[in-house]
Design a protein around this motif. Structure first.
Motif, short mmCIF file in Angstrom:
data_model
loop_
_atom_site.label_atom_id
_atom_site.label_comp_id
_atom_site.label_asym_id
_atom_site.label_seq_id
_atom_site.Cartn_x
_atom_site.Cartn_y
_atom_site.Cartn_z
N TYR A 83 2.90 9.63 -5.57
CA TYR A 83 3.50 10.92 -5.17
C TYR A 83 4.61 11.31 -6.15
CZ TYR A 83 6.35 14.21 -2.55
OH TYR A 83 7.10 15.29 -2.18
N LYS A 84 5.47 10.34 -6.46
CA LYS A 84 6.59 10.61 -7.38
C LYS A 84 6.07 11.04 -8.74
CE LYS A 84 10.23 7.70 -5.49
NZ LYS A 84 10.74 6.31 -5.54
N LYS A 85 5.02 10.36 -9.19
CA LYS A 85 4.49 10.68 -10.52
C LYS A 85 3.90 12.09 -10.56
CE LYS A 85 3.69 6.18 -12.47
NZ LYS A 85 2.78 5.03 -12.45
N LYS A 136 -2.12 12.85 -20.97
CA LYS A 136 -0.93 12.04 -21.19
C LYS A 136 -0.51 11.38 -19.88
CE LYS A 136 3.17 12.73 -24.08
NZ LYS A 136 4.14 13.74 -24.49
N PHE A 137 -0.59 12.18 -18.81
CA PHE A 137 -0.18 11.74 -17.49
C PHE A 137 -1.04 10.55 -17.03
CE2 PHE A 137 -1.08 12.37 -12.86
CZ PHE A 137 0.13 11.90 -12.39
N PHE A 138 -2.35 10.70 -17.19
CA PHE A 138 -3.24 9.61 -16.76
C PHE A 138 -3.09 8.38 -17.65
CE2 PHE A 138 -5.48 12.89 -14.32
CZ PHE A 138 -5.52 12.23 -13.11
N ALA A 139 -2.88 8.65 -18.94
CA ALA A 139 -2.68 7.53 -19.86
C ALA A 139 -1.48 6.71 -19.39
CB ALA A 139 -2.46 8.05 -21.27
N GLY A 140 -0.44 7.42 -19.00
CA GLY A 140 0.78 6.77 -18.52
C GLY A 140 0.51 5.99 -17.24
N LEU A 141 -0.25 6.60 -16.34
CA LEU A 141 -0.58 5.99 -15.04
C LEU A 141 -1.30 4.66 -15.22
CD1 LEU A 141 -1.94 8.54 -12.41
CD2 LEU A 141 -0.42 6.61 -12.01
N PHE A 142 -2.37 4.74 -16.02
CA PHE A 142 -3.19 3.53 -16.19
C PHE A 142 -2.42 2.47 -16.97
CE2 PHE A 142 -6.76 6.62 -15.61
CZ PHE A 142 -7.08 6.16 -14.35
N GLY A 143 -1.66 2.93 -17.92
CA GLY A 143 -0.86 2.00 -18.73
C GLY A 143 0.03 1.15 -17.84
N LYS A 144 0.65 1.80 -16.84
CA LYS A 144 1.59 1.10 -15.97
C LYS A 144 0.85 0.15 -15.03
CE LYS A 144 5.89 3.47 -15.88
NZ LYS A 144 6.89 4.19 -15.11
N MET A 196 0.83 -1.21 0.00
CA MET A 196 0.00 0.00 0.00
C MET A 196 0.86 1.25 0.00
SD MET A 196 -3.22 0.49 -0.10
CE MET A 196 -4.34 1.84 -0.02
N LYS A 197 1.87 1.22 0.87
CA LYS A 197 2.78 2.35 0.98
C LYS A 197 3.48 2.62 -0.36
CE LYS A 197 6.22 4.13 4.19
NZ LYS A 197 7.28 3.70 5.14
N GLU A 198 3.86 1.52 -0.99
CA GLU A 198 4.56 1.61 -2.27
C GLU A 198 3.71 2.32 -3.31
OE1 GLU A 198 5.95 -2.15 -3.67
OE2 GLU A 198 7.38 -2.32 -1.99
N ILE A 199 2.45 1.98 -3.36
CA ILE A 199 1.54 2.58 -4.34
C ILE A 199 1.48 4.09 -4.15
CG2 ILE A 199 -0.87 2.75 -5.11
CD1 ILE A 199 -1.10 -0.27 -4.41
N PHE A 200 1.39 4.51 -2.85
CA PHE A 200 1.29 5.95 -2.58
C PHE A 200 2.57 6.69 -2.92
CE2 PHE A 200 -2.54 5.04 -0.05
CZ PHE A 200 -3.36 6.01 -0.61
N THR A 201 3.71 6.08 -2.57
CA THR A 201 4.98 6.77 -2.90
C THR A 201 5.13 6.86 -4.42
OG1 THR A 201 6.08 4.64 -2.62
CG2 THR A 201 6.31 6.24 -0.82
N ASP A 202 4.71 5.82 -5.12
CA ASP A 202 4.79 5.83 -6.57
C ASP A 202 3.93 6.95 -7.16
OD1 ASP A 202 5.73 4.78 -8.97
OD2 ASP A 202 3.83 3.72 -9.31
N PHE A 260 4.82 17.89 -12.49
CA PHE A 260 5.06 19.33 -12.40
C PHE A 260 6.50 19.69 -12.77
CE2 PHE A 260 1.21 19.07 -9.83
CZ PHE A 260 0.46 20.02 -10.50
N GLN A 261 7.40 18.77 -12.43
CA GLN A 261 8.80 19.04 -12.78
C GLN A 261 8.99 19.10 -14.29
OE1 GLN A 261 10.80 16.00 -10.55
NE2 GLN A 261 11.48 17.46 -8.99
N ILE A 262 8.33 18.21 -14.99
CA ILE A 262 8.43 18.21 -16.45
C ILE A 262 7.97 19.55 -17.00
CG2 ILE A 262 7.39 17.26 -18.56
CD1 ILE A 262 7.39 14.53 -17.01
N GLN A 263 6.86 20.06 -16.43
CA GLN A 263 6.34 21.34 -16.91
C GLN A 263 7.34 22.47 -16.70
OE1 GLN A 263 2.55 22.30 -15.28
NE2 GLN A 263 1.66 22.46 -17.30
N GLU A 264 7.97 22.46 -15.53
CA GLU A 264 8.96 23.50 -15.25
C GLU A 264 10.09 23.44 -16.26
OE1 GLU A 264 10.32 23.49 -11.20
OE2 GLU A 264 8.27 23.82 -10.51
N LYS A 265 10.55 22.20 -16.51
CA LYS A 265 11.65 22.04 -17.46
C LYS A 265 11.28 22.60 -18.82
CE LYS A 265 14.28 18.11 -15.78
NZ LYS A 265 14.33 16.65 -15.83
N GLU A 266 10.04 22.32 -19.25
CA GLU A 266 9.62 22.80 -20.56
C GLU A 266 9.56 24.32 -20.61
OE1 GLU A 266 6.18 20.80 -21.95
OE2 GLU A 266 7.24 18.92 -22.19
N ASN A 267 9.16 24.91 -19.48
CA ASN A 267 9.14 26.37 -19.44
C ASN A 267 10.54 26.95 -19.59
OD1 ASN A 267 6.44 26.49 -19.21
ND2 ASN A 267 6.40 26.75 -16.98
#
Lengths: 186, 272
Positions: free
Chosen positions: A9-11, B260-268, A1-7, A16-23
């Motif tokens: 959270y990371k996603k 895209k984000f959700f597509a990735g989530l469900f895909g995994k 259960m914990k693993e799912i939440f950390t996963d 948001f990090q990806i968006q910052e990078k693109e900016n």
């Protein structure tokens, strides 16, 4: 259960990090680099000034301005740039030291004396070509005075548009300040 | 009285010949009588793109040197009788033709055709001067690359100096929307802004162009392809219709990213 939440959270964080990078990329894209380089080279292509003439213009400008300021002639930059629809001649000069008023006055005096001598000689010789040259020198001096009016805090010369010639002569304060900093580093 | 349009670019390899073949074919498909002239003497290729390489008997040089009549040298297209090609000679060079000769050929052809499309060789020398001699309109082909845009700017300068050219338009070829979006390629607006020239078409990069060249059939015949549609629209704009440019952008913005984000989530999760 914990693993799912950390996963999860990371996603979410990753999203948001990806968006910052693109900016960030938007600001510093190499598309902009291409545009700027192209604009510069087209400016040069569109003028009929050959590299030889540009070099001559550069030399004459150094000669004129060195009466008022001591500058790094090696690092002097002279370029065409586009400002909206109009073309501008950008001149960036790293200034080593602003000259005192006394020095300037002295040089002006010397030049005026030389000029009067030339005019006297011309009057005696009645050489039309030399008169033409002298009048050219005078108009050059006008540009020169406009430029040297303002001196910025870093010791760099900063002059706003001078409408003396068809091309506008400008001094980029930022550019010259950078040059100055580089100079002190060395 | 027809219109004489020259397709030019300055730089080689940006797609002048492909553009000539496609615009010519599209105009002919729309019922216009079209003549395509290849002026790239010594390096002819327009015949290949149209698949007419085996049907050429006489070339433009044979016409100017009096070995045949102009009508005899016109090669009819395989599919469309409205379209004819006047091929270049492969064994001669650009000096075999003069500006006056090309102008008189254009003048003669425009008498009983709707369009005369002149495919110009690369460069700004005699071949270019010949090609623009008979034209009153020009289409400048360029790609969003620095060298191509620079050369296009030079061509625009030369066309502007020529009084006979009444109007010229820009055709931006080989645009790659995904590269523009990632800021790795100049956008259409960038190029238009730099050249300050109005657009007549935006053609996306399309693998179909390569395969259609292999087959000797212009890509406008493939109505499914994006490049084919874009060329079709160019032809319509030439005929005076007002048509919006194709939207080449991929969905962008927060909504698309969330999808895209959700597509990735469900895909995994499915994999797990």
């Amino acid at each position: 259960m914990k693993e799912i939440f950390t996963d999860l959270y990371k996603k979410v964080v990753g999203f948001f990090q990806i968006q910052e990078k693109e900016n960030e990329k938007d600001v510093e894209g190499n598309r902009q680099v291409a545009c700027n380089r192209l604009k510069l080279v087209l400016m040069q292509d569109r003028t009929n000034l050959t590299p030889f003439l540009l070099e001559r213009m550069r030399g004459e400008m150094i000669e004129l301005l060195s009466k008022y300021v001591e500058m790094d002639t090696e690092a002097l930059e002279l370029n065409f740039e586009q400002e909206g629809d109009s073309m501008a001649l950008m001149l960036s000069i790293p200034v080593l030291r602003a000259k005192d008023e006394e020095e300037i006055q002295e040089l002006i005096k010397l030049e005026e004396e030389a000029k009067t001598k030339v005019i006297e000689e011309e009057a005696s010789q009645e050489d039309e070509e030399e008169i033409f040259e002298a009048s050219e020198e005078e108009s050059d001096e006008d540009i020169d005075e406009d430029i040297s009016e303002e001196v910025c805090s870093c010791g760099c010369e900063n002059a706003d548009e001078s409408s003396n010639s068809p091309d506008e002569i400008e001094e980029i304060q930022d550019g010259s300040a950078k040059n100055c900093n580089e100079k002190t580093k060395k | 009285m027809g219109r004489v349009i020259v397709i030019t670019s300055g730089k080689g390899g940006v797609g002048k010949t492909t553009t000539s073949a496609n615009i010519g074919t599209a105009l002919a498909k729309a019922g216009q009588k079209v003549i395509l002239i290849d002026t790239d003497i010594g390096l002819r290729n327009l015949d290949l793109l149209l698949g007419l390489e085996n049907r050429i008997v006489y070339t433009i040089i044979d016409v100017v040197e009096g070995r045949c009549k102009l009508k005899q040298a016109l090669v009819k297209d395989k599919k469309n009788p409205n379209l004819c090609l006047l091929a270049a000679a492969q064994t001669r060079d650009k000096s075999a033709l003069s500006q006056e000769q090309l102008k008189s050929i254009c003048d003669e052809l425009k008498e009983d055709n709707d369009f005369v499309i002149v495919d110009c060789p690369a460069g700004i020398e005699q071949g270019f001067q010949n090609a623009i001699a008979g034209a009153t309109e020009a289409i400048i082909v360029t790609t969003p690359e620095m060298s191509a845009v620079r050369d296009a700017d030079r061509i625009i300068g030369l066309l502007e100096a020529k009084e006979e050219i009444e109007s010229y338009k820009l055709l931006l070829n080989r645009v790659r929307p995904n590269l523009v979006q990632s800021n790795d390629m100049m956008s259409v607006d960038d190029v238009v802004d730099i050249l300050s020239c109005s657009l007549i078409g935006i053609i996306p990069e399309d693998i179909g162009v390569i395969t259609s060249t292999n087959k000797g059939e212009p890509i406008v015949n493939d109505e499914q392809s994006l490049a084919g549609q874009a060329y079709q629209n160019v032809a319509k704009r030439i005929m005076g219709e007002e048509i919006d440019f194709l939207n080449l952008d991929e969905p962008k913005g927060v909504v698309a990213k969330i999808k895209k984000f959700f597509a990735g989530l469900f895909g995994k999760e499915q994999k797990a």
